[in-house]
Design an enzyme around this catalytic site. Structure first.
Site, PDB file in Angstrom:
ATOM      1  CE  LYS A  57      30.947  -5.548 -59.998  1.00 53.80           C
ATOM      2  NZ  LYS A  57      29.546  -5.727 -60.208  1.00 53.80           N
TER       3      LYS A  57
ATOM      4  CE  LYS B 216      24.481  -9.783 -58.475  1.00 50.56           C
ATOM      5  NZ  LYS B 216      24.889  -8.328 -58.507  1.00 50.56           N
TER       6      LYS B 216
END
Length: 342
Positions: free
Chosen positions: A157, A254
């Site tokens: 990230k 997702k």
């Protein structure tokens, strides 16, 4: 494929908060727990289908709001509902994901066949999954990368500050052996991405996920792309695909975003037809949330299903992480009745 569960059902929707080992930082947001809804659907013969959803934090999904959405449909669901009908009754998001995946699980129990077979897919295999590092100080990320001893793929990230090059280089130095991708969560500008790109190339980064903010997809036009670009927040469901043709290489599916396995499989099929590669991701949560995503993962080029790894306690039974791969046992989700842990 028959998607009618049929007969009266008993619905149970329960809020759940999964505690995590440490705060998880991304661009513009910090997770201190993963809040979920768990849906159980039980038929008159005693078969139970279960599923879990976290929802979409940037759409303000919470445990309470998802439970409320499910409860608003209680009468309709308990009267018996098809997955096709559910698509029309709820928008994409966590509530629909939980209901849709519980219906799939219930159908598997009633038919005594695994979900992958009901969906017309090949028998599943273990999947190489990324292990995700929270955006931290570079030296902290390097230490955590080294601690993921079994990882064969790592996702970093990144954020909207000026230390991303240090983060990438520190992790690559700590783990010269792993496949690497980075996720900006909409945190880059065209200029900051251009400055970072040579470092990403030197560090052998293979995928850059969601570099630019939603609504700024035009920034991708004419962009130098020596590394594959993946869209996450820019693709919620099939309606978003057309505007990304020629702009990105990979679509991150997702189930919390698109609203369940039904739409997830349709999204995968449509994305493939348009020439995209596929990725499956997660919004965090327990092994129960990974089960349906594992089915989608069988169709994907990139798999990011590490949600349970940062939890203090996981759902039982749980997925199996071994040698950098994930495996979903039939007893966890989507298996036939004969191996159900009910």
């Amino acid at each position: 494929m028959n998607n009618h569960v049929g007969g009266r059902l008993r619905l149970r929707a329960t809020p759940k908060s999964w505690a995590i080992e440490a705060p998880f930082h991304i661009t513009g947001y910090t997770f201190n727990a993963f809040d979920a809804v768990i849906v159980e659907l039980t038929d008159e013969q005693g078969h139970t289908g279960r599923a879990e959803a976290q929802g979409v934090y940037y759409h303000q999904d919470t445990s309470a709001s998802m439970v409320a959405q499910v409860e608003a449909l209680r009468a309709r669901v308990e009267a018996g509902i098809t997955r096709e009908e559910l698509q029309a009754l709820l928008p994409a998001g966590g509530a629909r994901n939980a209901l849709d995946c519980a219906l799939w699980d219930l159908e598997a129990k009633r038919a005594d066949k695994p979900v992958w077979q009901l969906a017309g897919l090949n028998a599943p295999k273990p999947l190489l999954t990324t292990y995700t590092l929270s955006a931290e100080e570079p030296e902290v990320m390097a230490i955590r990368a080294g601690a993921y001893a079994q990882a064969r793929a790592i996702k970093l990230k990144l954020t909207d500050d000026d230390r991303n090059a240090e983060r990438v280089l520190a992790v690559r130095k700590a783990r010269p052996d792993v496949w690497l991708m980075v996720d900006a969560n909409q945190g880059f500008t065209r200029e900051s991405f251009a400055r970072l790109l040579p470092t990403l190339v030197d560090a052998r980064v293979d995928v850059v996920e969601q570099p630019f903010p939603v609504g700024n997809e035009a920034w991708l036009d004419g962009l130098e792309r020596p590394i594959r670009i993946a869209a996450d927040e820019s693709v919620q469901d099939r309606s978003d695909l057309a505007r990304l043709v020629g702009r990105v290489d990979v679509i991150n599916i997702k189930l919390d975003k698109c609203g369940g396995l039904t739409e997830g499989l349709a999204l995968a099929e449509e994305a493939r037809k348009l020439g995209f590669e596929l990725m499956v991701g997660n919004m965090g949560g327990s092994s129960l949330a990974m089960g349906p995503a594992f089915v989608v993962g069988q169709l994907c080029d990139v798999v990011d299903l590490d949600g349970p790894l940062g939890l203090l306690a996981d759902h039982v039974p749980s997925v199996v992480y071994e040698g950098g791969t994930i495996w979903c046992p039939d007893a966890l989700w989507g298996g036939p009745l004969a191996v159900s842990a009910s």
